[in-house]
Structure formats: C-alpha cells, structure tokens
Design a protein around this motif. Structure first.
Motif, short mmCIF file in Angstrom:
data_model
loop_
_atom_site.label_atom_id
_atom_site.label_comp_id
_atom_site.label_asym_id
_atom_site.label_seq_id
_atom_site.Cartn_x
_atom_site.Cartn_y
_atom_site.Cartn_z
N PRO A 215 31.18 48.87 44.91
CA PRO A 215 31.01 48.18 43.62
C PRO A 215 31.16 49.15 42.45
CG PRO A 215 29.25 47.59 45.15
CD PRO A 215 30.03 48.70 45.79
N THR A 216 31.76 48.68 41.35
CA THR A 216 31.96 49.55 40.20
C THR A 216 31.82 48.77 38.90
OG1 THR A 216 33.45 51.14 39.12
CG2 THR A 216 34.47 49.20 40.10
N THR A 217 31.44 49.48 37.82
CA THR A 217 31.41 48.87 36.50
C THR A 217 32.41 49.58 35.56
OG1 THR A 217 29.62 50.33 35.80
CG2 THR A 217 28.98 48.18 36.70
N ASP A 218 33.21 50.48 36.13
CA ASP A 218 34.20 51.23 35.35
C ASP A 218 35.53 50.47 35.36
OD1 ASP A 218 36.00 53.00 34.30
OD2 ASP A 218 35.88 54.45 35.94
N PRO A 219 36.01 50.07 34.17
CA PRO A 219 37.26 49.28 34.14
C PRO A 219 38.42 49.98 34.81
CG PRO A 219 36.22 49.32 31.97
CD PRO A 219 35.44 50.26 32.83
N ASP A 220 38.56 51.30 34.61
CA ASP A 220 39.67 52.03 35.24
C ASP A 220 39.55 52.00 36.76
OD1 ASP A 220 41.42 53.08 33.15
OD2 ASP A 220 39.62 54.10 32.44
N ALA A 221 38.34 52.25 37.25
CA ALA A 221 38.12 52.21 38.70
C ALA A 221 38.38 50.82 39.24
CB ALA A 221 36.69 52.64 39.02
N ALA A 222 38.00 49.81 38.46
CA ALA A 222 38.22 48.43 38.89
C ALA A 222 39.71 48.12 38.96
CB ALA A 222 37.53 47.46 37.93
N LEU A 223 40.45 48.56 37.95
CA LEU A 223 41.88 48.29 37.94
C LEU A 223 42.60 49.05 39.05
CD1 LEU A 223 42.40 48.23 34.05
CD2 LEU A 223 42.58 46.28 35.61
N ALA A 224 42.02 50.20 39.46
CA ALA A 224 42.60 50.97 40.57
C ALA A 224 42.10 50.47 41.93
CB ALA A 224 42.24 52.45 40.42
N GLY A 225 41.02 49.68 41.92
CA GLY A 225 40.46 49.17 43.16
C GLY A 225 40.84 47.72 43.38
N ALA A 226 39.85 46.87 43.50
CA ALA A 226 40.12 45.45 43.71
C ALA A 226 39.11 44.61 42.93
CB ALA A 226 40.04 45.09 45.19
N MET A 227 39.59 43.58 42.31
CA MET A 227 38.67 42.62 41.71
C MET A 227 38.14 41.73 42.82
SD MET A 227 40.31 41.66 38.06
CE MET A 227 42.03 41.48 38.49
N LEU A 228 37.08 40.99 42.49
CA LEU A 228 36.48 40.09 43.48
C LEU A 228 36.75 38.64 43.07
CD1 LEU A 228 33.10 41.97 44.03
CD2 LEU A 228 35.05 41.81 45.61
N PRO A 229 36.90 37.75 44.05
CA PRO A 229 37.10 36.34 43.69
C PRO A 229 35.82 35.74 43.14
CG PRO A 229 37.13 36.61 46.10
CD PRO A 229 36.89 37.96 45.52
N PHE A 230 35.94 34.73 42.30
CA PHE A 230 34.76 34.03 41.79
C PHE A 230 34.16 33.20 42.93
CE2 PHE A 230 35.01 29.35 41.17
CZ PHE A 230 36.29 29.11 41.61
N GLY A 231 32.86 32.97 42.87
CA GLY A 231 32.24 32.02 43.79
C GLY A 231 32.34 32.37 45.26
N GLY A 232 32.45 33.65 45.59
CA GLY A 232 32.42 34.07 46.99
C GLY A 232 33.55 33.46 47.81
N HIS A 233 33.22 32.99 49.02
CA HIS A 233 34.29 32.53 49.92
C HIS A 233 34.98 31.27 49.42
CE1 HIS A 233 31.03 29.94 51.41
NE2 HIS A 233 31.99 29.15 51.84
N LYS A 234 34.31 30.49 48.56
CA LYS A 234 34.95 29.27 48.04
C LYS A 234 36.06 29.62 47.04
CE LYS A 234 30.86 26.40 48.82
NZ LYS A 234 29.92 25.40 48.30
N GLY A 235 35.75 30.53 46.12
CA GLY A 235 36.77 30.96 45.17
C GLY A 235 37.90 31.68 45.88
#
Lengths: 344, 344
Positions: free
Chosen positions: B211-231
C-alpha cells in the motif's frame, strides 16, 4: 430426525419439482424453479439453495406469485423480446424465452430480453451462464425491494439490485459474476440472523440511519450500497433499466405492493445478449482468445475469477453427489408430506 | 505572465479548435476534441479540461494519434453501428455516428455503437449525455491502459476502465454518471502528483504490491479497483465488452502498444442506446415519470445525484463565463504561438 444425505442433481430436481407441483404449481413453473434451486444447492450458492423452497411456497400460499401462470412470449422480430410473466416465477419466463433470445442475438448481433410481472426467484448467474453457454456474452439486472439507502442517504429506497455478467469460454464453464449492488446480499444478512451472528461494520444502518452490526436492526433499517457513490450509481441504473425503462416496478413500488420483504418480489428483469462473432466481425481479432489471455493474467497473479468456488462445488457434486443437511432433509420431507400446510 | 481571464464556451471551443488545427489536426478532428475539452472546462470536470490539451498535442506529435484521420462509418442496417477511427480521436468518431446510433435505437429499440482504433480522449459523461439528450438511455464503457490490479492481485492489468450511464429527464439535463472502475481516476492521482499532495490510503499499491500514499509510487505500481471484488468484476467486464467483444485492444495490449501511459490510449469503446418508448411499449407505465420519482426520492433524503456539481458549474459558466487560471491562459497562449514546439 433424518440424517445428512447425499443426492444427485437429477434426483434433487425431480424431488423439488414434485414438491412444487404437489403444492399447486404447474409442471412448467415447478420444473423451472426446481432447476434453479437444485443448481444453487449443487453449486453451494446458498441464496438460491434448498432453504429457499420455503419462501417460494409461502409466496404461492400468499397468492403474490401465481405458480399456475402461463408466461406469454411477445416477439415482434425486433431485438427486444418480451415475456409477460403474469406473476408466475421468473425462472419459467426465462426458460421460455432463452432460445429466442439466443437466436435473435445471433441474427441481430445484440438482443434484449425483458421479463415483466415475474415473481423473481431467478439466480442471475444461472441466467447469464445459460446465455454464455450459447456462445454469447450476457448481462442481467433487476430491482428487488427497497432495502438499500442511496450513498449519502439514510433510508431504504434502492433494492439490493443484482447485476450479473457472463462471458463464454472455449474450454470449461463461462466467466460469470453476479453480485448484489448492496455491500452484502439480503440473503447474507438473513443467514447471519438465523445463525445468531453479527454482521460486519459498513454493511448497514439501523432505522435511525446509525451504523449497526445487528442483523435484525439492519433488516429493519437500510443496507448500504457497495463501493460508495459508484455502487449507488449502479444500483440506480438497475432501477432505471430494469424498472422504469421496461415499464415495470421500482424497488419502492415492489415493497409497497407486497407490504414487506418476506415474500418473493414481483417485478421485471432485463437481460442483454451480445454475439462476439458479430461485434468483432471484420476485425483481425479473436474475442475468445483475448478473453482467455485476460483470465490467465488474472489468475496468474494469484487473483481469483468469480464463480471459481461455485464451479469447484459443482465438480465435487458431479463426483460425490450433493449433500443435504439433516435440517434440509427434514424440511423437504415435511413439504413432501404436508405441502403448503408444512409452512409455519 | 497573463492573468486569470473569463471566456465564453463558444470562444473557448473556437480557440481550442484553432490550436488543434494549427498543430496539424483536420477541422473535423480539431473541432470534436475542442468541444469535449471546452465542455469539461465549463463543467469543472478537470480530467477533460484545458490542462489536457497538452497530452492530446503530445500524442499527435508522437504520431500515436493521427489527427488527420477520417473516421469511417460502417452501417449494415443492424443494431450494431461501427466506426473505424483509423487512430484519429474518439471524439470525432463519436460525433460522426451519434445521429445514426440514435436513429437506429429508435428504430430497433436497442442499438450499439462500436468505436474501433480511436485515440481515446472522450469523456464518457459527454457521450451518454449526448445520447440521453436524444431521449434515449445510454451506457458507455472502454478500457484504458493497464494500471489497476484485479482484486486479490498486485500487478497492473486492468485499465481504469470508465463506465458511464445516462437517463433522459423531461425538465433539465439528464441523469448521468461516469466513473473510473479504479478507486480513483488516473487523472486524480496525476493532479495530486502535480500539486505535491499524497493520495488517500486504499487507492493504490506500489511496484512491490505494498500500500502507498505516494502518487509517483502509485503511478509506478498499481491502482486498486473500487468496491473490492465487485468493482474488479465490472472492470473485467469492461475489458471483455469494450475490448475482446468488439475486436479491439485490452488495456494490457494498449500499454504494450504505447510503452507507457503518458500519451492518449488507442483502443475501442462500446456505447449502448435504449429507447424507453420501445422497451415500455404496451405497458401501463411512464418511464420518465418513474425516473423522476426515483430521483426525487434520492434527493429527498439528502443524497446527491451524480453530475449535480457538474451541472451547477455549467449554470455558473452560462451566466458568469468560464474562468481560465493564469497558468491555463499561459499554456494556451504558448500553444497558439508555437504550436507543437511549445511542448516540453
């Protein structure tokens, strides 16, 4: 007291069909509901399993579902096929129209099945899987009864409004998901209530709009949509497309109509079918292969595909049979002996 | 340094169109993109506002988008209408086909618009609103580039895959929602990166899956889908319906094709249009009235409808004009003077 017992899928369908027909259902209605319930039991999908025979029979006894109704197909040759359910079970309406929906989707590329005035006991996964088994992508949605507050609200308005999707796979059962647009399905809260367990935080608010973990308070208050305002938007879309659009009831109207949530809701449903051969025509592309590449990439990083647990249960059932608990056995025995009189 | 300034919608469209045409776009392509960007700026919808002129021009310079392409309509009279975008902007492809989509939906009840090979810079809200303005319900979806891990996974695979829906309202603008199926839109992370702000927890994981709160790290990593397995399931559906089904790219293929996420993605899109008059035909029901009852019940308990903020900004713009910041002014001035040479 009977003991846990093992049955086959075919035996269970026949037994359930007999129970429904003895209780007054037509063979068409009884067989259609029996297939859905036996499939749910086989797949370990509790929300449409044997324990739900009771709510179906109660709805028949109350007269809110007419299990002698003959569903009527209305087909003008357009991409919209309609079945007037006449308050019979949705399962019978769907079975009647599925071959026409599939044929029309292959002919037009895209077709819609509208079910109107059906006692809704369908599992949407069962339906989109049936569509996908015919080589088509399928999308299905329907309202239910007001039980969910819109994001930012506090009172029941939306239904748990399930949304489902199926995609055909060349080897093995389709990719299928089917979820309530509430955080939890009503059935999941109901199961915890029966088990005396609390519900997780974030599932629901009580009648005053305050967060609660008490299943009874949750059922008397409002459930919350999944995924905040996004899930709330999808639940709203379901009300519009599978209610207003098709000239059928909203979840609020269903609740007003029935006066409670203890019976099968009577409303409409929308099912869309897409033919990959037509949608990808003229393109240098293979929809099936691309789908498989996506699924491999999902499972390849350790994530699960929806329905994997259901298909695993189905495989176990195929080799080991379907196990009914002593309680399920006892209930079915009572219904076999006493019909509707066995209802509390 | 220029100061903040006020412009009208029409002036902004004309100015943006001039910038794109001077940079080499055809009038058809330039005008279509200009209308989307001016609409985004007018509505306060930052992900398609003036700051995004840059990425469009960069894509033209890189040759990944061909802003001289002539989109080709393929219409065989079936409910599926196709536009071959030839790597031009999606906005031009959509404008070309919208009247045909609306006509076909009224004729068949249901129609689909497939956009293939388009440089995707459309705002889906703009499109479903355009469909709804013609009295039809609209649904739109498209992939983007791999940036989101499936629920239970840790590596980018799915795109931010927007999903949008519009419903016509008798008085005033349509009910419209349009959201990324990631927790946040890529643009929201990008805006925080530019502002030097952290992102909230739960939006993303870094390149190691943590987990990260750094925008650069996020853009280099992976975003998460909304709403868990449903999203995650909905994002997967978007890959299948607006990628595999229509013979166009998956988000992973788009990323492989472009080698990064700094240019406009080139892929397909699927838009569905539903005619309430046809879907509710023969029913004793009024889809518009039922929709209004639902919206009143939502706002009546203090919840908001999606797009309300956007429509409020639009109303302000109609009376007070559209305000461009000093930075936006300076950027547009540079593009007007130096064309593509103004790009960093």
């Amino acid at each position: 007291m009977p003991e846990e017992s093992v049955t086959s899928f075919e035996e269970l369908v026949a037994r359930l069909r007999r129970i429904f027909v003895n209780a007054g259902a037509s063979p068409q209605q009884g067989a259609a509901v029996a297939r859905v319930i036996a499939s749910g039991e086989r797949d370990g999908a509790k929300s449409h399993s044997v324990y739900r025979v009771e709510v179906c029979l109660k709805s028949m006894r109350a007269g809110t579902v007419d299990a002698t109704a003959v569903p009527e197909l209305r087909d003008d040759g357009s991409p919209i096929i309609r079945v007037l359910g006449n308050r019979g079970f949705s399962c019978a309406a769907f079975e009647l129209a599925l071959p026409v929906l599939a044929e029309r989707a292959r002919q037009c590329g895209l077709a819609a099945l509208v079910l109107n005035d059906v006692g809704h006991f369908s599992a949407l996964w069962y339906e989109v899987e049936s569509v996908a088994d015919r080589g088509l992508a399928g999308m299905a949605m329907c309202p239910s009864y007001s039980a969910v507050a819109p994001a930012g609200g506090s009172r029941p308005l939306l239904g748990t409004n399930p949304f489902a999707f199926g995609w055909p796979r060349p080897d093995g059962p389709p990719y299928v998901f089917d979820f309530a647009t509430s955080v939890a399905a009503r059935g999941e809260i109901e199961l915890r209530r029966r088990a005396g367990d609390p519900i997780p935080e974030g599932w629901a608010v009580d009648a005053d709009g305050a967060p609660t973990t008490d299943p009874d308070a949750a059922l008397a208050g409002a459930m919350l949509p999944f995924g905040g305002h996004k899930g709330s938007a999808i639940a709203t879309m379901v009300e519009l497309l599978a209610g207003a659009l098709i000239g059928d009831m909203s979840s609020r109207e269903v609740l007003d109509d029935l006066g409670g949530t203890s019976l099968v809701p009577v409303h409409g449903e929308l099912i869309l079918a897409f033919d990959p051969a037509r949608f990808a025509a003229g393109r240098d592309a293979d929809p099936a292969r691309q789908g498989e590449a996506l699924f491999e990439a999902i499972t390849g990083q350790g994530a699960r595909l929806p329905s994997m647990r259901r298909y695993a249960a189905r495989e176990r059932a195929a080799t080991q049979g379907i196990t009914l608990t002593a309680e399920e056995q006892a209930q079915l025995n009572r219904f076999e002996e006493h019909g509707l009189d066995a209802l509390s």
